[in-house]
Each structure stands twice: as structure tokens, then as C-alpha cells.
Motif scaffolding. Structure first.
Motif, PDB file in Angstrom:
ATOM      1  N   CYS A 173       9.207 -20.747 -30.513  1.00 33.79           N
ATOM      2  CA  CYS A 173       9.049 -19.832 -29.374  1.00 33.79           C
ATOM      3  C   CYS A 173      10.176 -19.976 -28.357  1.00 33.79           C
ATOM      4  CB  CYS A 173       7.696 -20.058 -28.689  1.00 33.79           C
ATOM      5  SG  CYS A 173       6.292 -19.449 -29.643  1.00 33.79           S
ATOM      6  N   ARG A 174      10.824 -21.136 -28.338  1.00 32.05           N
ATOM      7  CA  ARG A 174      11.954 -21.355 -27.420  1.00 32.05           C
ATOM      8  C   ARG A 174      13.266 -20.850 -27.994  1.00 32.05           C
ATOM      9  NH1 ARG A 174      10.157 -27.210 -26.659  1.00 32.05           N
ATOM     10  NH2 ARG A 174      11.814 -27.592 -28.164  1.00 32.05           N
ATOM     11  N   ALA A 205      -1.807 -15.882 -29.582  1.00 33.20           N
ATOM     12  CA  ALA A 205      -1.710 -16.059 -28.133  1.00 33.20           C
ATOM     13  C   ALA A 205      -3.053 -16.461 -27.516  1.00 33.20           C
ATOM     14  CB  ALA A 205      -1.206 -14.773 -27.488  1.00 33.20           C
ATOM     15  N   ALA A 218      -0.150 -21.418 -25.704  1.00 37.93           N
ATOM     16  CA  ALA A 218       0.623 -21.503 -24.464  1.00 37.93           C
ATOM     17  C   ALA A 218       2.108 -21.238 -24.728  1.00 37.93           C
ATOM     18  CB  ALA A 218       0.433 -22.872 -23.817  1.00 37.93           C
ATOM     19  N   ALA A 219       2.629 -21.755 -25.826  1.00 44.18           N
ATOM     20  CA  ALA A 219       4.041 -21.534 -26.154  1.00 44.18           C
ATOM     21  C   ALA A 219       4.321 -20.060 -26.394  1.00 44.18           C
ATOM     22  CB  ALA A 219       4.438 -22.359 -27.380  1.00 44.18           C
ATOM     23  N   GLY A 229       2.470 -17.481 -25.261  1.00 42.89           N
ATOM     24  CA  GLY A 229       2.264 -16.777 -24.001  1.00 42.89           C
ATOM     25  C   GLY A 229       3.355 -17.024 -22.983  1.00 42.89           C
ATOM     26  N   ALA A 230       3.886 -18.238 -22.929  1.00 36.70           N
ATOM     27  CA  ALA A 230       4.897 -18.586 -21.932  1.00 36.70           C
ATOM     28  C   ALA A 230       6.296 -18.132 -22.322  1.00 36.70           C
ATOM     29  CB  ALA A 230       4.898 -20.094 -21.698  1.00 36.70           C
ATOM     30  N   SER A 231       6.498 -17.821 -23.575  1.00 37.21           N
ATOM     31  CA  SER A 231       7.815 -17.369 -24.011  1.00 37.21           C
ATOM     32  C   SER A 231       8.162 -16.068 -23.302  1.00 37.21           C
ATOM     33  CB  SER A 231       7.829 -17.149 -25.531  1.00 37.21           C
ATOM     34  OG  SER A 231       9.077 -16.637 -25.925  1.00 37.21           O
ATOM     35  N   ASP A 232       9.402 -15.973 -22.834  1.00 37.63           N
ATOM     36  CA  ASP A 232       9.795 -14.762 -22.108  1.00 37.63           C
ATOM     37  C   ASP A 232      10.380 -13.675 -23.011  1.00 37.63           C
ATOM     38  OD1 ASP A 232      12.222 -15.934 -22.649  1.00 37.63           O
ATOM     39  OD2 ASP A 232      12.941 -15.943 -20.595  1.00 37.63           O
TER      40      ASP A 232
END
Length: 134
Positions: free
Chosen positions: A62-63, A75, A90-91, A93-96
Motif C-alpha cells: 500500500c505504500r 478496507a 488501515a493500510a 484506508g490510509a493509503s493516499d
């Protein structure tokens, strides 16, 4: 473009996604990550560029991607019969990055307003959105 495809359970949707995306966008670099070994093994049959399994692979993936594709459950913590851990959800959902989440009314997660359609229809809709992005 780097595309991360995440799936769990048996990896059937992920396998179809990998095959379809590879066929339509051969220039894309496909990363297939399964929440379990079976999901990863099935996605490998479709020929992704890279594959991995498990929670940390989802987090790292995800990063390091430009786009995430998978069922909406990726998600939602504890979805897909518990295979999606809170850290995985969380990974995602938090990914932009943009996410193409395919609505699946399973595991007590009902997406209101979404009609039940066949897997092939949902796959075509996902590809339609991917064409807009790419």
C-alpha cells in the motif's frame, strides 16, 4: 504504473483482476498480494509481475503503489471471515492512492444501494474505471 491487487479467501476475484488488467494494460506493473497462501497461489496463475502473501506484504504494498484494486472488504477490519486484519484495512484506508473497491455483499458487510451483479459485470465496471484513471 504500479497496480496492487489484494484478495483473500480463494483468490478467485484477484485472479480475474490480474488476468484482465494484464491483458488490457500490459505496460502496468502488477503486484498481487493475498491475505493467505491460497489467494496468492491463485493470483499467481494469472501472471502478475510480483506476488506476496500476508499482512506485512499488504502494508508495504500500500505504500509502494499507484493504485489499489480489490473487493471492498480489504478496507474493512476483520472482513473476509477474519482474513483482513485491522492493520491491513488501515493500510488500505490510509493509503493516499486511488482505490478501486469492488462491492461484494459478503461477511455481514452489505453495501446499500448496490445491486447484486455478476462477477463479470463488476469486473467490467472496475476495468471501465481503470481506463479512466490510466
Amino acid at each position: 504504473m504500479k497496480i496492487l491487487i489484494i484478495d483473500a479467501q480463494g483468490g478467485g476475484l484477484g485472479r480475474q483482476l490480474v488476468a484482465s488488467v494484464k491483458k488490457e494494460f500490459p505496460q502496468a506493473e502488477i503486484f498481487a498480494v493475498g491475505a493467505n497462501a491460497l489467494a496468492t497461489a491463485n493470483m499467481l496463475k494469472a501472471g502478475p509481475d510480483h506476488a506476496a502473501t500476508g499482512e506485512n506484504s499488504v502494508i508495504v504494498g500500500c505504500r509502494n503503489t499507484d493504485l489499489i484494486i480489490g473487493p471492498v472488504g480489504i478496507a474493512i477490519a476483520d472482513s473476509m471471515y477474519g482474513e483482513i486484519t485491522p492493520a491491513m484495512a488501515a493500510a488500505v484506508g490510509a493509503s493516499d492512492v486511488k482505490k478501486l473497491l469492488i462491492p461484494m455483499n459478503h461477511c455481514n458487510n452489505i453495501i446499500v444501494g448496490v445491486k447484486n451483479t455478476s462477477m463479470s459485470e463488476m469486473l467490467e465496471e472496475a476495468l471501465k474505471e481503470l481506463r479512466k484513471i490510466i
